[in-house]
Write a protein that holds these residues in place. Structure first.
Motif: not given
Length: 228
Positions: A140, A146, A149-150, A152-154
């Motif tokens: 990603e 970003e 961000e990984h 944060t999302l997962h």
């Protein structure tokens, strides 16, 4: 040929005797990573490199290969050889073999555990599922650039306390994979106490680690995940 920067760190490790800290079953990648950690924490790399260079200047070379002379006449109890350049300094050298994916992950594991050992913290072990999670993070990062961000999302996909650190959003600069990893790891621990990457690597509750590495366009995208 190993880069002077990494060679200096490994020479420093020889001077410190840190190789004995790695178990006999450890991979070469793990041993190199822990050697790097010990040398970096000790702050001895530059000193050791200067010592090696001085020995090289003071010793007559007795064996030659590709413009590099090697002599055993060093005052170091046989721990390493002295090197000096002879002949054509621009002569082509055989490139050092790139680390395999597995050796690269072990290299990171060795470094992390070396730093933790020096701080009296229990080691972590590579975890296959966490490796896959970290690899997705690097995939990603290589696409969206970003940073962080990984996780944060997962984060909900991990069923334990966890944390993630990532390299530069635009990737590490061109070079061998070993040099790219070393530069990132040294920068993280070089933050010192209070630094986000430094403190994450040294949290005592971690028991598992996963490493994700993506090479794209000569750049290296790097993710390390920890969990309890």
């Amino acid at each position: 040929m190993r880069s002077p920067h990494i060679a200096g760190l490994l020479v420093a490790c020889a001077l410190l005797g840190c190789g004995a800290a790695v178990g006999p079953g450890a991979s070469n990648g793990a041993k190199m990573g822990e050697a790097l950690a010990f040398a970096a924490i000790a702050g001895a790399a530059q000193v050791a490199q200067s010592v090696a260079e001085q020995h090289a200047r003071n010793s007559a070379p007795i064996a030659h290969a590709g413009g590099v002379a090697v002599t055993p006449a060093c005052d170091n109890a046989g721990q390493y050889g002295c090197l000096s350049v002879s002949g054509n300094p621009t002569a082509a050298q055989a490139p050092e073999a790139e680390l395999s994916d597995d050796d690269a992950r072990d290299y990171v594991l060795g470094y992390v555990n070396g730093v933790r050992k020096l701080n009296g913290i229990a080691p972590v072990a590579r975890d296959q599922a966490l490796d896959a999670f970290a690899q997705a993070g690097s995939d990603e990062l290589a696409q969206d650039h970003e940073q962080n961000e990984h996780m944060t999302l997962h984060a909900q996909e991990l069923h334990a306390a966890s944390a993630e650190v990532q390299g530069a959003p635009d990737g590490a600069s061109t070079g061998s994979l070993q040099d790219q990893l070393a530069a990132s790891l040294l920068r993280w621990t070089g933050e010192g106490a209070g630094g986000m990457h430094h403190d994450t690597l040294l949290r005592a509750e971690w028991r598992k680690v996963g490493v994700g590495i993506v090479k794209s366009g000569g750049r290296m995208y790097f993710t390390v995940d920890f969990s309890g």
